[in-house]
Design a protein around this motif. Structure first.
Motif, mmCIF file in Angstrom:
data_model
loop_
_atom_site.group_PDB
_atom_site.id
_atom_site.type_symbol
_atom_site.label_atom_id
_atom_site.label_comp_id
_atom_site.label_asym_id
_atom_site.label_seq_id
_atom_site.Cartn_x
_atom_site.Cartn_y
_atom_site.Cartn_z
ATOM 1 N N GLY A 114 0.800 -1.222 0.000
ATOM 2 C CA GLY A 114 0.000 0.000 0.000
ATOM 3 C C GLY A 114 0.831 1.269 0.000
ATOM 4 N N PRO A 115 0.163 2.412 -0.177
ATOM 5 C CA PRO A 115 0.865 3.694 -0.246
ATOM 6 C C PRO A 115 1.383 4.149 1.113
ATOM 7 C CG PRO A 115 -1.503 4.046 -0.307
ATOM 8 C CD PRO A 115 -1.297 2.561 -0.338
ATOM 9 N N PRO A 116 2.611 4.679 1.152
ATOM 10 C CA PRO A 116 3.153 5.192 2.414
ATOM 11 C C PRO A 116 2.678 6.626 2.652
ATOM 12 C CG PRO A 116 4.790 5.432 0.707
ATOM 13 C CD PRO A 116 3.597 4.761 0.060
ATOM 14 N N PRO A 117 2.880 7.132 3.866
ATOM 15 C CA PRO A 117 2.496 8.514 4.157
ATOM 16 C C PRO A 117 3.279 9.503 3.298
ATOM 17 C CG PRO A 117 3.100 7.335 6.171
ATOM 18 C CD PRO A 117 3.478 6.472 5.025
ATOM 19 N N THR A 147 1.672 0.190 4.645
ATOM 20 C CA THR A 147 2.854 0.984 4.980
ATOM 21 C C THR A 147 2.443 2.314 5.602
ATOM 22 O OG1 THR A 147 3.015 2.049 2.807
ATOM 23 C CG2 THR A 147 4.196 -0.040 3.091
ATOM 24 N N PHE A 148 1.170 2.683 5.455
ATOM 25 C CA PHE A 148 0.729 3.982 5.960
ATOM 26 C C PHE A 148 0.674 4.023 7.492
ATOM 27 C CE2 PHE A 148 -2.342 7.006 7.523
ATOM 28 C CZ PHE A 148 -1.913 8.174 6.902
ATOM 29 N N SER A 149 -0.092 3.108 8.084
ATOM 30 C CA SER A 149 -0.320 3.157 9.538
ATOM 31 C C SER A 149 0.963 3.119 10.358
ATOM 32 C CB SER A 149 -1.252 2.024 9.973
ATOM 33 O OG SER A 149 -2.493 2.148 9.305
ATOM 34 N N PRO A 150 1.900 2.190 10.084
ATOM 35 C CA PRO A 150 3.105 2.145 10.911
ATOM 36 C C PRO A 150 4.048 3.333 10.710
ATOM 37 C CG PRO A 150 2.972 0.194 9.480
ATOM 38 C CD PRO A 150 1.843 1.097 9.125
ATOM 39 N N LEU A 151 3.944 4.014 9.549
ATOM 40 C CA LEU A 151 4.905 5.073 9.248
ATOM 41 C C LEU A 151 4.346 6.485 9.427
ATOM 42 C CD1 LEU A 151 6.616 3.596 6.043
ATOM 43 C CD2 LEU A 151 7.407 3.478 8.418
ATOM 44 N N ALA A 152 3.033 6.622 9.602
ATOM 45 C CA ALA A 152 2.398 7.945 9.644
ATOM 46 C C ALA A 152 2.986 8.849 10.727
ATOM 47 C CB ALA A 152 0.891 7.792 9.829
ATOM 48 N N ALA A 153 3.358 8.273 11.868
ATOM 49 C CA ALA A 153 3.945 9.073 12.947
ATOM 50 C C ALA A 153 5.359 8.614 13.291
ATOM 51 C CB ALA A 153 3.049 9.000 14.184
ATOM 52 N N HIS A 154 5.983 7.874 12.382
ATOM 53 C CA HIS A 154 7.325 7.321 12.612
ATOM 54 C C HIS A 154 8.372 8.426 12.425
ATOM 55 C CE1 HIS A 154 10.850 4.767 12.207
ATOM 56 N NE2 HIS A 154 10.123 3.729 12.597
ATOM 57 N N GLU A 155 9.141 8.704 13.465
ATOM 58 C CA GLU A 155 10.098 9.815 13.431
ATOM 59 C C GLU A 155 11.114 9.695 12.300
ATOM 60 O OE1 GLU A 155 12.107 11.236 16.940
ATOM 61 O OE2 GLU A 155 10.375 10.679 18.179
ATOM 62 N N ALA A 172 16.674 5.940 4.274
ATOM 63 C CA ALA A 172 16.066 5.412 5.506
ATOM 64 C C ALA A 172 14.604 5.045 5.290
ATOM 65 C CB ALA A 172 16.190 6.445 6.628
ATOM 66 N N GLY A 173 13.876 5.897 4.578
ATOM 67 C CA GLY A 173 12.457 5.645 4.343
ATOM 68 C C GLY A 173 12.216 4.379 3.540
ATOM 69 N N TYR A 174 12.984 4.201 2.484
ATOM 70 C CA TYR A 174 12.836 2.975 1.690
ATOM 71 C C TYR A 174 13.237 1.745 2.505
ATOM 72 C CZ TYR A 174 11.722 5.334 -2.715
ATOM 73 O OH TYR A 174 11.098 6.051 -3.706
ATOM 74 N N GLY A 175 14.213 1.917 3.388
ATOM 75 C CA GLY A 175 14.592 0.816 4.273
ATOM 76 C C GLY A 175 13.437 0.412 5.176
ATOM 77 N N TRP A 179 11.470 -3.183 5.241
ATOM 78 C CA TRP A 179 11.314 -3.954 6.477
ATOM 79 C C TRP A 179 9.858 -4.391 6.642
ATOM 80 C CZ3 TRP A 179 8.645 -4.288 10.964
ATOM 81 C CH2 TRP A 179 9.192 -5.084 11.975
ATOM 82 N N LEU A 180 8.931 -3.470 6.386
ATOM 83 C CA LEU A 180 7.506 -3.807 6.515
ATOM 84 C C LEU A 180 7.105 -4.911 5.536
ATOM 85 C CD1 LEU A 180 6.030 -0.220 6.982
ATOM 86 C CD2 LEU A 180 6.035 -2.065 8.682
ATOM 87 N N VAL A 181 7.588 -4.811 4.301
ATOM 88 C CA VAL A 181 7.275 -5.849 3.308
ATOM 89 C C VAL A 181 7.827 -7.197 3.763
ATOM 90 C CG1 VAL A 181 7.697 -6.630 0.936
ATOM 91 C CG2 VAL A 181 7.099 -4.234 1.371
ATOM 92 N N LEU A 182 9.086 -7.205 4.160
ATOM 93 C CA LEU A 182 9.737 -8.455 4.548
ATOM 94 C C LEU A 182 9.098 -9.099 5.770
ATOM 95 C CD1 LEU A 182 13.437 -7.338 4.003
ATOM 96 C CD2 LEU A 182 12.294 -9.213 2.782
ATOM 97 N N HIS A 183 8.450 -8.296 6.611
ATOM 98 C CA HIS A 183 7.858 -8.810 7.846
ATOM 99 C C HIS A 183 6.336 -8.852 7.809
ATOM 100 C CE1 HIS A 183 11.983 -7.907 9.053
ATOM 101 N NE2 HIS A 183 11.826 -8.870 9.935
ATOM 102 N N THR A 184 5.763 -8.801 6.605
ATOM 103 C CA THR A 184 4.304 -8.885 6.474
ATOM 104 C C THR A 184 3.939 -9.944 5.441
ATOM 105 O OG1 THR A 184 4.253 -6.491 6.943
ATOM 106 C CG2 THR A 184 2.178 -7.514 6.315
ATOM 107 N N GLY A 185 4.432 -11.142 5.657
ATOM 108 C CA GLY A 185 4.009 -12.268 4.826
ATOM 109 C C GLY A 185 4.768 -12.484 3.535
ATOM 110 N N TRP A 186 5.834 -11.733 3.308
ATOM 111 C CA TRP A 186 6.583 -11.844 2.047
ATOM 112 C C TRP A 186 7.140 -13.247 1.834
ATOM 113 C CZ3 TRP A 186 7.192 -9.408 -2.395
ATOM 114 C CH2 TRP A 186 8.320 -9.644 -3.178
ATOM 115 N N HIS A 187 7.862 -13.759 2.815
ATOM 116 C CA HIS A 187 8.484 -15.074 2.665
ATOM 117 C C HIS A 187 7.445 -16.190 2.609
ATOM 118 C CE1 HIS A 187 11.957 -12.632 3.907
ATOM 119 N NE2 HIS A 187 12.619 -13.459 3.130
ATOM 120 N N THR A 188 6.383 -16.050 3.382
ATOM 121 C CA THR A 188 5.299 -17.039 3.329
ATOM 122 C C THR A 188 4.695 -17.085 1.933
ATOM 123 O OG1 THR A 188 4.813 -16.638 5.663
ATOM 124 C CG2 THR A 188 3.082 -17.701 4.358
#
Length: 197
Positions: A114-117, A147-155, A172-175, A179-188
């Protein structure tokens, strides 16, 4: 050895625009993905693309890159252009639904990011758009990375945007997106053990 072929469609965020390392989230995810077979990542990005434009072009572009000998998969990286173009939430939902339905008919497993902030001015509308995209994907049992919810207020995310043009993330932002992609079902989704990250 079977080739795992990922066709990644989307806008400038898929292309990694603004990243001084020119990797974006796609390159970072690919670097951390180690299938037992050969991995090919084909990025098909069009900057500023709405879901309407994406829906009109994706099938033809992906079809040219499919291989009968490969494990063909579709990764859809959604951006924020629908907001600027004035598309209704219903239209954005329908556009994504159509892409996912055609991919399923063609037996191409799909994965949606999904779209980031972006700017704070569009935060509420972007939160709604991200939730709508997530709902469409979930109803079709397609993995969706919010990607929106976890990053909306991420410093770190907000600082990275502020250091650039305020729209595109940097290294840093792309990193963080990767991370979110890799930890949200990517490998599964790829049939790999989760500890591969």
């Amino acid at each position: 050895m079977t080739e795992v072929r990922l066709m990644v469609i989307g806008d400038e965020l898929v292309a990694g625009a603004g990243d001084p390392k020119a990797l974006g989230w796609v390159g970072r995810v690919a670097a951390r993905t180690h299938p037992t077979d050969r991995l090919s990542v084909l990025t098909l990005a069009v900057p500023g693309e709405t879901t309407t434009a994406l829906g009109q072009r994706w099938e033809d572009e992906v079809a040219r890159r499919l291989s009968p000998d490969a494990d063909n998969r579709l990764v859809i990286g959604l951006g924020r252009a629908d907001l600027g173009a004035g598309l209704s939430l219903a239209r954005s939902r329908l556009n994504l639904a159509n892409v996912l339905d055609v991919a399923e008919q063609r037996r191409i497993p799909a994965f949606v990011v999904g779209p980031p902030p972006g700017s704070t001015a569009e935060a509420d509308r972007l939160a709604e758009l991200s939730a709508a995209f997530g709902d469409v994907a979930t109803r079709r049992r397609v993995p969706y990375v919010d990607t929106f919810s976890p990053l909306a207020a991420h410093e770190q995310w907000l600082g990275d945007l502020a250091m650039g043009d305020g729209v595109l993330p940097g290294q840093a932002g792309y990193g963080l997106m990767a991370w979110l992609v890799l930890h949200t079902g990517w490998h599964t989704w790829l049939g790999l053990p989760d500890d591969a990250a």
